[in-house]
Design a protein around this motif. Structure first.
Motif, short mmCIF file in Angstrom:
data_model
loop_
_atom_site.label_atom_id
_atom_site.label_comp_id
_atom_site.label_asym_id
_atom_site.label_seq_id
_atom_site.Cartn_x
_atom_site.Cartn_y
_atom_site.Cartn_z
N LYS A 40 0.84 -1.19 0.00
CA LYS A 40 0.00 0.00 0.00
C LYS A 40 0.88 1.25 0.00
O LYS A 40 1.97 1.24 0.60
CB LYS A 40 -0.90 0.02 1.24
N PRO A 41 0.44 2.30 -0.66
CA PRO A 41 1.24 3.54 -0.64
C PRO A 41 1.45 4.02 0.79
O PRO A 41 0.54 4.00 1.61
CB PRO A 41 0.38 4.51 -1.45
N GLY A 42 2.66 4.42 1.07
CA GLY A 42 2.97 4.92 2.40
C GLY A 42 3.40 3.86 3.38
O GLY A 42 3.66 4.17 4.55
N ASP A 43 3.52 2.61 2.96
CA ASP A 43 3.94 1.54 3.86
C ASP A 43 5.40 1.68 4.25
O ASP A 43 6.24 2.16 3.46
CB ASP A 43 3.77 0.18 3.18
N GLN A 62 6.51 2.40 -4.27
CA GLN A 62 5.30 2.75 -3.54
C GLN A 62 5.53 2.99 -2.05
O GLN A 62 4.77 3.73 -1.43
CB GLN A 62 4.25 1.63 -3.69
N ALA A 63 6.53 2.36 -1.48
CA ALA A 63 6.69 2.41 -0.03
C ALA A 63 7.15 3.78 0.46
O ALA A 63 7.85 4.51 -0.24
CB ALA A 63 7.68 1.34 0.40
N GLU A 64 6.76 4.10 1.67
CA GLU A 64 7.26 5.31 2.32
C GLU A 64 8.73 5.14 2.65
O GLU A 64 9.54 6.05 2.46
CB GLU A 64 6.45 5.59 3.58
N HIS A 85 15.82 5.26 -4.03
CA HIS A 85 14.77 5.76 -3.15
C HIS A 85 15.41 6.45 -1.94
O HIS A 85 16.34 5.92 -1.32
CB HIS A 85 13.87 4.61 -2.68
#
Length: 490
Positions: A40-43, A62-64, A85
């Motif tokens: 999920k976005p922000g994971d 996608q990850a935080e 990233h």
């Protein structure tokens, strides 16, 4: 500048991403699908163990934040330099020595699709599978998600290929405790998950240890608290993986023939050459027995995630035809052939029997069908039936052209015989032996009939009517032969 951090137990002259004498890192389309369902976005994510580079890229997109733990120093350096990233940290070492910060950091998602065995090096004397699982579960946030891979020590592969390489130790095969390996079998795997405080999806909850964090509740179970007021155990969903963890192409539940056919195709494609049994048929027979997950080469355990598995229904035309052949039911065989060919004649896209699903009286294409003539589709089925060693209601040892001609005659199609018949041998040693046994049985019956026929002839020749007739006709034969000689002289 590298962002790789050494935590202890690292392997300096070793690579799991580019192995010289070990299996590759985990990957495959099934792994991509499962990761997409879980991420999920922000994971905040921890990826533990070696994974295909593309999986790291998918997570970083996608990850935080993403932490990576690998045991190989060269792999850690490569990942640290290639992943740009901003919140990516790469740690190199063993799971039993892994600490991220002064605080004990937890994660929304932990990805360990390669399993738990390759999270330690030779410097770790032993890290039992259950202990490694507990370490990962302890790093989950309340309601967090876990993706875990586990190999199956007794799978369909044992029935397909003799493991002749087991006697040849690889560099990776240093001495380890038996407890470090995954539980042997689906039942023991479920028991180990329950012992870790997890529930098994689709099964009633059994008494056992509470979750490590009593506030960790699976989203689907939020309205189902325990009777004692504590949270229900997080649910683990288990699916079978084919053909292996390192190239996971198909994730399955105990579905029907179509799901099994997808798994059977990828297994057959990776088992060329001599085999103990026909790879395709082994998987299809396992599915028919309800063992498609239990005998899978590996499993995915998804905690807090609905694992995407294929649930396509219906029957394959090929399986119906083979069932009629095995039962010597030529009426059913003719009925299935006629209905299938009628569909071929009107369908905009056609396919061979192993690529067509039938539901009631309707047909539809499954997968990438092969366009071709009716004769060509029937010939493909004939070849596959002979390669599988399937029983037939006709004498054994026939060639594909003969079987194709018999099937085509049921719908009024005449097949021109081949100048040189091609003999199709069964793929597996077991099916070859069964065919040899059937040929020997048919030969024995034919020999017995020949002896019976010869005995009948001898009995007739010794009978009084035969002798009288022979005596009466013999003079006439002598006169006829003499007349022929006289006529030839003239």
């Amino acid at each position: 500048m590298t962002r790789s951090n050494l935590v202890g137990g690292e392997m300096l002259n070793w690579s799991d991403l580019h192995p010289a004498d070990s299996r590759p890192a985990a990957g495959g389309s099934a792994a991509v699908s499962l990761l997409a369902a879980a991420l999920k976005p922000g994971d905040t994510v921890l990826v533990a163990g070696p994974h295909a580079t593309s999986l790291y890229v998918d997570v970083a997109a996608q990850a935080e934040s993403i932490d990576i733990l690998v045991r190989s120093a060269p792999d850690a350096e490569e990942l640290a330099e290639s992943l740009t990233h901003a919140k990516t940290q790469v740690y190199c070492g063993s799971l039993d020595r892994f600490e991220t910060d002064e605080t004990y950091e937890t994660y929304d998602l932990i990805v360990a699709l390669d399993g738990l065995e390759r999270m330690v090096g030779p410097d770790t004397a032993s890290l039992p599978w259950s202990a490694a699982l507990a370490k990962l579960l302890a790093r989950l946030t309340p309601g967090g998600r876990l993706l875990l891979g586990a190999t199956n020590s007794f799978s369909v592969n044992k029935l397909i290929q003799p493991d002749i390489t087991a006697a040849l130790p690889r560099d990776e095969d240093w001495g380890r405790s038996v407890a470090d390996a995954p539980p042997a079998g689906l039942g023991p795997l479920k028991a180990a998950l329950r012992a870790a405080g997890l529930g098994i999806a689709g099964e009633p909850e059994k008494p056992g240890p509470r979750p490590l964090d009593p506030t960790a509740v699976h989203a689907n179970d939020a309205d189902n608290p325990r009777g004692d007021g504590t949270a229900a155990a997080p649910l683990a969903r288990i699916c079978g993986v084919y053909p292996s963890l390192v190239e996971a192409e198909v994730a399955v539940g105990n579905g029907g023939q179509v799901v099994a056919a997808e798994a059977a195709r990828v297994v057959a494609a990776r088992n060329g050459g001599p085999t103990l049994m026909d790879p395709y048929r082994v998987v299809m027979d396992a599915a028919a027995a309800g063992l498609l997950v239990e005998l899978a080469p590996a499993w995915y355990v998804a905690v807090g995630v609905e694992a995407p598995v294929d649930s396509t229904s219906g029957e394959l035309v090929e399986e119906r035809l083979l069932a009629a052949l095995r039962a010597d039911d030529q009426t059913a065989l003719r009925r299935e052939i006629v209905a299938y060919v009628e569909w071929l004649r009107t369908a905009p896209e056609t396919g061979s029997p192993d690529h067509v699903i039938v539901e009631g009286t309707s047909y539809r294409l499954f997968g990438e069908g092969e366009q071709g003539t009716i004769e060509g589709h029937l010939n493909r089925f004939a070849r596959r039936a002979l390669e599988s060693g399937s029983r037939q209601p006709w004498p054994a040892g026939g060639d594909a052209q003969q079987l194709t001609a018999r099937l085509a005659s049921m719908v009024g199609i005449t097949v021109t015989p081949a100048a040189t018949p091609e003999v199709i041998r069964p793929l597996g040693s077991a099916e070859q032996l069964a065919t040899v046994a059937r040929l020997a049985d048919e030969l024995a019956h034919a020999s017995a009939r020949a002896l019976l026929f010869q005995g009948t002839i001898n009995g007739i020749r010794k009978s009084v009517p035969y002798r009288l007739g022979h005596a009466m006709l013999n003079p006439a034969r002598v006169v006829r032969r003499r007349l022929k000689r006289v006529l030839r002289r003239r």
